[in-house]
Design an enzyme around this catalytic site. Structure first.
Site, mmCIF file in Angstrom:
data_model
loop_
_atom_site.group_PDB
_atom_site.id
_atom_site.type_symbol
_atom_site.label_atom_id
_atom_site.label_comp_id
_atom_site.label_asym_id
_atom_site.label_seq_id
_atom_site.Cartn_x
_atom_site.Cartn_y
_atom_site.Cartn_z
ATOM 1 N N SER A 19 -18.500 4.244 51.648
ATOM 2 C CA SER A 19 -18.110 5.038 50.513
ATOM 3 C C SER A 19 -18.631 5.024 49.170
ATOM 4 C CB SER A 19 -16.446 5.054 50.550
ATOM 5 O OG SER A 19 -15.926 5.936 49.720
ATOM 6 N N LEU A 20 -19.101 5.735 48.524
ATOM 7 C CA LEU A 20 -19.662 5.872 47.089
ATOM 8 C C LEU A 20 -18.455 6.105 45.938
ATOM 9 C CD1 LEU A 20 -22.954 7.279 47.484
ATOM 10 C CD2 LEU A 20 -22.482 4.825 47.791
ATOM 11 N N LYS A 70 -6.564 12.435 56.950
ATOM 12 C CA LYS A 70 -6.137 13.585 56.228
ATOM 13 C C LYS A 70 -5.203 14.504 56.492
ATOM 14 C CE LYS A 70 -10.960 13.868 53.974
ATOM 15 N NZ LYS A 70 -12.183 14.807 53.599
ATOM 16 N N ASN A 91 -6.860 15.447 50.836
ATOM 17 C CA ASN A 91 -7.785 14.199 50.346
ATOM 18 C C ASN A 91 -7.383 13.530 49.146
ATOM 19 O OD1 ASN A 91 -8.655 16.212 48.532
ATOM 20 N ND2 ASN A 91 -10.680 15.349 48.534
ATOM 21 N N ALA A 136 -14.755 18.009 57.329
ATOM 22 C CA ALA A 136 -15.518 18.688 56.370
ATOM 23 C C ALA A 136 -15.501 20.167 56.850
ATOM 24 C CB ALA A 136 -16.860 18.046 56.540
ATOM 25 N N TYR A 231 -25.336 13.244 52.962
ATOM 26 C CA TYR A 231 -26.344 13.307 51.714
ATOM 27 C C TYR A 231 -27.003 11.988 51.909
ATOM 28 C CZ TYR A 231 -21.958 10.380 50.630
ATOM 29 O OH TYR A 231 -21.099 9.591 50.713
ATOM 30 N N GLY A 252 -25.173 17.373 50.866
ATOM 31 C CA GLY A 252 -23.529 17.345 50.647
ATOM 32 C C GLY A 252 -23.221 16.496 49.432
#
Length: 289
Positions: A19-20, A70, A91, A136, A231, A252
């Site tokens: 995760s970023l 989620k 989210n 998504a 992405y 994305g």
């Protein structure tokens, strides 16, 4: 440095190593001079409830939620905003001073804002084909229906998942969705002929499936728009095939950016430093949001 005054924000889900969001949100907090700290907390099916219960009674501004939590997190919340309730997925959770947990979904907001930078045709005149029906895809398709898309065609490896998504869209947003079984690829290609946009929300093209595409290149035609929710890599085989066929393409990263800016504003009540958050993401993976 975390002190007794620091507002905490967690990201719940599993796995989180890739995760970023932590980098992006913490850079934004520092840029705005906010004493907030964002950090990952990996969950299990058994641990989600006690983790949320603990957060409720600690110095948290809220928390983010990613897969696979989620949907499961909803039963632990006090309230949902209208869109999240109709969509059936959360989210973002905001905690008020009375320890009340309210759920939102900013994934769709992120997609629509990114879409607006690459797509000009009115949604009310547009036909969309979505490959995949997971988290998504749920956010993307629900948002499109909510904003008035003319038609949405869903096809996923798991037909039951496609059926469930279509039923939810038609019941809670607008009767614009239909599905094509994954095994009927020729029917999918035929249905996609008049489509304005093809969406890859399957995850095929990243991770263990780098270099793969979920669909035959024949689905694309010049003038279409192709979007991949992935992405990293920034150009998947799906997007490369689409570009070869004369399509406009985007990935994305913009969706990730804009869902994150919406989260930031919900947690802090402060306008998000969009350019700084974009730069943080681009530097992290060497791509463009």
């Amino acid at each position: 440095m975390i002190t007794v005054h620091t507002k905490l924000v967690a990201l719940l889900g599993t796995p989180l190593a890739q995760s970023l969001s932590t980098l992006m949100q913490n850079a934004a907090f520092r840029s705005c001079g906010l004493d907030y700290e964002y950090f990952p907390v990996e969950t299990t099916e058994q641990s989600l409830a006690p983790i949320v219960a603990g957060i409720r009674h600690m110095n948290f501004a809220g928390f983010g939620v990613t897969k696979p939590d989620k949907v499961a997190v909803i039963k632990h919340l006090d309230e949902l905003d209208e869109f999240a309730a109709k969509m059936g997925a959360v989210n973002t959770v905001v905690i008020d001073e009375g320890s009340k947990l309210k759920g939102y979904n900013t994934d769709g907001v992120g997609f629509l804002r990114s879409l607006g930078e690459h797509y000009a045709k009115p949604l009310s005149e547009s036909i969309f084909v979505c490959l995949g029906a997971g988290g998504a895809a749920r956010a993307i398709c629900s948002s499109l229906a909510y904003r008035g898309a003319a038609k949405i065609i869903v096809s996923s490896l798991f037909d039951w998942e496609s059926e469930q998504l279509v039923q939810n869209i038609n019941a809670n947003f607008a009767p614009v969705a239909s599905m094509i079984p994954w095994g009927e690829q020729q029917a999918l290609l035929h249905a996609a002929e008049p489509a304005d946009m093809i969406i890859n929300a399957t995850g095929v093209g990243m991770g263990a499936h780098v270099g793969e595409s979920p669909v035959d290149k024949a689905i694309f035609r010049p003038g279409m728009v192709a979007f991949d929710a992935a992405y990293n890599p920034s150009v998947t085989k799906f997007l490369a095939d689409a570009a070869d066929c004369g399509c406009t393409t985007f990935n994305g990263l913009g969706m990730l950016l804009y869902q994150g800016t919406a989260q930031f504003e919900l947690w802090t009540g402060t306008q998000a430093p969009v350019d700084l958050m974009r730069q943080t993401l681009e530097e992290s993976i060497g791509s463009k949001a």
